[in-house]
Design a protein around this motif. Structure first.
Motif, mmCIF file in Angstrom:
data_model
loop_
_atom_site.group_PDB
_atom_site.id
_atom_site.type_symbol
_atom_site.label_atom_id
_atom_site.label_comp_id
_atom_site.label_asym_id
_atom_site.label_seq_id
_atom_site.Cartn_x
_atom_site.Cartn_y
_atom_site.Cartn_z
ATOM 1 N N ARG A 168 0.840 -1.189 0.000
ATOM 2 C CA ARG A 168 0.000 0.000 0.000
ATOM 3 C C ARG A 168 0.876 1.240 0.000
ATOM 4 O O ARG A 168 1.841 1.338 0.749
ATOM 5 C CB ARG A 168 -0.856 -0.016 1.273
ATOM 6 C CG ARG A 168 -1.925 1.034 1.286
ATOM 7 C CD ARG A 168 -3.111 0.552 0.527
ATOM 8 N NE ARG A 168 -4.166 1.552 0.504
ATOM 9 C CZ ARG A 168 -5.230 1.440 -0.250
ATOM 10 N NH1 ARG A 168 -5.392 0.379 -1.012
ATOM 11 N NH2 ARG A 168 -6.146 2.350 -0.256
ATOM 12 N N ARG A 226 -1.759 3.995 -6.756
ATOM 13 C CA ARG A 226 -2.489 3.419 -5.626
ATOM 14 C C ARG A 226 -2.354 4.222 -4.340
ATOM 15 O O ARG A 226 -1.851 3.722 -3.324
ATOM 16 C CB ARG A 226 -1.999 1.991 -5.348
ATOM 17 C CG ARG A 226 -2.233 1.034 -6.497
ATOM 18 C CD ARG A 226 -1.897 -0.374 -6.070
ATOM 19 N NE ARG A 226 -2.228 -1.322 -7.114
ATOM 20 C CZ ARG A 226 -3.438 -1.788 -7.355
ATOM 21 N NH1 ARG A 226 -4.450 -1.405 -6.615
ATOM 22 N NH2 ARG A 226 -3.651 -2.655 -8.334
ATOM 23 N N ARG A 253 -11.133 -0.449 -6.734
ATOM 24 C CA ARG A 253 -9.803 -0.641 -6.157
ATOM 25 C C ARG A 253 -9.710 -0.139 -4.728
ATOM 26 O O ARG A 253 -8.626 -0.015 -4.169
ATOM 27 C CB ARG A 253 -8.776 0.082 -7.009
ATOM 28 C CG ARG A 253 -8.492 -0.682 -8.272
ATOM 29 C CD ARG A 253 -7.895 0.218 -9.292
ATOM 30 N NE ARG A 253 -7.901 -0.445 -10.577
ATOM 31 C CZ ARG A 253 -8.970 -0.494 -11.367
ATOM 32 N NH1 ARG A 253 -10.111 0.069 -11.003
ATOM 33 N NH2 ARG A 253 -8.905 -1.118 -12.525
ATOM 34 N N ILE A 256 -9.957 2.756 -3.521
ATOM 35 C CA ILE A 256 -9.264 4.034 -3.324
ATOM 36 C C ILE A 256 -10.333 5.070 -2.986
ATOM 37 O O ILE A 256 -11.094 5.490 -3.856
ATOM 38 C CB ILE A 256 -8.495 4.465 -4.589
ATOM 39 C CG1 ILE A 256 -7.433 3.418 -4.948
ATOM 40 C CG2 ILE A 256 -7.850 5.834 -4.397
ATOM 41 C CD1 ILE A 256 -6.712 3.681 -6.261
#
Lengths: 341, 341
Positions: free
Chosen positions: A63, A120, A142, A144
């Protein structure tokens, strides 16, 4: 494929690929934000991922430690205050801020999303009124999180957003002028196509009406939130027969334009004309006279948005957060009783 | 260890580890910017890596697509112009800009370097006068190029830097006033401990001297580059017996302070007093009257620094690039012939 398999397993992704009529590798490419997938294919895969509630698992070891801030235009006087807010929260959480300038006031440009998916980030703070459904789906699939900071005041209802109380700001500005004894008060608001322009103007009208004062429609104008809009409208209003003793200028830049119009006509501020701005940018303290204005908490709005994004990256929120932060009046030297009383 | 082995091979790194008296894993940790290495050990390893000319190979596939911009203080009025410059170049190269606010005017804070080494950007643009030798060694050993943008005008000679022509700016501002017919000209420059303050003031003196004019030392002052410094020094100078007909204000914010001092004393700009700023921030166009000022190409300085960083990430430069970009005078409405002639 390591990430794609973490959430719902390779078998299921295989099934999704079958359903979409594409290879597993294409699904993977879409998930990883690669650009070598045809737009139609991407849309189909995104739709199927979304329909099956696909979410990348949170807190993966790879991450990133980035938080993104996306603007349509770095040239606005707001930009710095918003950057400062996101930077403050990023520091608290050991994150770094990525800044992008892209697209128009209404939406980021298409290539922006590719970059975000590749990087990301922990989350994205967007300075736009809305985000296209396709982008929303891509970010959501995703995991996000994104929050919209919307100084324009008209966020889409299905998107987390932070705004400020525009109507109350217009009300406070006008009440201040009324309390000083003004009754012939003009209002220059922003562009007709921004909801915050209408909210501020409606606040002005309500203050006038509840005080029993009549709004002279020749003293109401839509501007552009820039210096020129303030200057031109003020010139017209101040050249008229029965000129206003006070102007609510709708933005700090428009207030500077009003200052300039007054100076060129030999009208003194605040002795002959009171002026109230809106925004409370740094420059409001530096104008001469220092500007009485409505503080729009831009830095706090960005902080709030960044905090929300971080929270959303850590936990599922029950409802879509939508917040309007309070505005407040800051009285400086550009307002006084009419006629120098 | 994959990256560490690319440049000089595992065997050699082993030898370096032996020389430093640490394990290979510790060398790897230092190279990868991990924080779990004692400071003394890190310094020793960095020194040995540096002495052996260790450089991470360029263009690795996992090379990041970030470029970093580091400030001591986002609150300066410069910050936005610099961000815009780096953003412009980032766009050309498909890079994203990471912004950090850290440390003081003299150096970034210690934890900053850890983050940079972890993120492995294409390069770093620093808005500081200098960078500690330890940081330089850490960045160099990982082949992360850096360039200093130095509006303060005193970069360390062994570091790539982009500045602007401060002395010429002071000269041009003063010549403009002399050409308009002024001879009693005051100068308010910046803080005594910034070299750009001295460069601008020396430019002022040279313009006066070459025109055969005497500098009245009571009309020369060091300010703070902020509104207050301009206001206070101008008040004192304008209250005196033989007051100046023109002031070179050293910065745009100081010029706004001079405007305010003049207004409060009933002195009109430009009829009774000409004022020249320095910087040409956006707000110079918005002041009333619009400010004649020296354009400091902050956006171009940041662009140049970002371009250098990108070039340095692609090729070895023969010498350390050090550039001063030109300044130029922008004539607006705050200057006129003395006595309204």
């Amino acid at each position: 494929m390591s990430e794609s398999t973490t959430s719902i397993g390779r078998v299921k992704l295989n099934e999704l690929a079958d359903e979409a009529g594409v290879s597993l590798s294409t699904v993977s490419k879409v998930l990883n934000g690669r650009s070598d997938v045809a737009a139609a294919t991407r849309t189909r895969v995104e739709g199927i991922l979304d329909a099956h509630g696909y979410q990348r698992r949170m807190g993966l070891p790879n991450r990133n430690t980035l938080i993104e801030l996306v603007f349509p235009d770095l040239d606005t006087v707001w930009a710095m205050e918003l950057i400062r807010g996101v930077e403050n929260v990023a520091k608290e959480h050991g994150l770094s801020v990525v800044i992008s300038e892209t697209g128009t006031r209404h939406a980021p440009a298409p290539d922006w999303i590719t970059g975000v998916l590749r990087r990301r980030p922990v989350g994205v703070v967007l300075v736009f009124s809305d985000l296209a459904d396709g982008y929303k789906a891509q970010l959501r699939s995703r995991a996000i999180p994104f929050v919209i900071v919307d100084p324009a005041g008209d966020p889409s209802p299905d998107v987390p957003s932070v705004g400020s109380a525009n109507w109350s700001g217009g009300l406070m500005a006008t009440r201040h002028l009324i309390e000083l004894g003004h009754s012939r008060i003009a209002a220059i608001t922003g562009p007709d196509d921004m909801m915050c322009s209408h909210a501020r103007l409606d606040g002005f009208r309500s203050a006038m009406n509840t005080a029993g004062l009549t709004v002279d429609e020749s003293l109401v104008a839509f501007g552009d939130f820039h210096v020129d809009g303030g200057r031109e409208n003020a010139r017209r209003m101040l050249a008229g027969e029965n000129r206003p003793t006070a102007i609510f200028a709708g933005s700090d830049l428009q207030a500077l334009g009003v200052f300039d119009a007054a100076r060129s006509l030999g009208i003194r501020v605040p002795e002959d004309l009171s002026v109230v701005g809106y925004d409370d940018l740094q420059l409001a303290q530096w104008s001469s006279p220092a500007l009485t204005t409505v503080h729009q908490p831009l830095t706090r709005m960005a902080e709030e948005a960044a905090r929300l994004v971080v929270r959303m990256s850590e936990e599922q929120l029950e409802s879509i957060p939508r917040v309007d932060l309070a505005t407040r009046l800051v009285v400086r030297d550009s307002t006084a009783a009419p006629g120098g009383r």
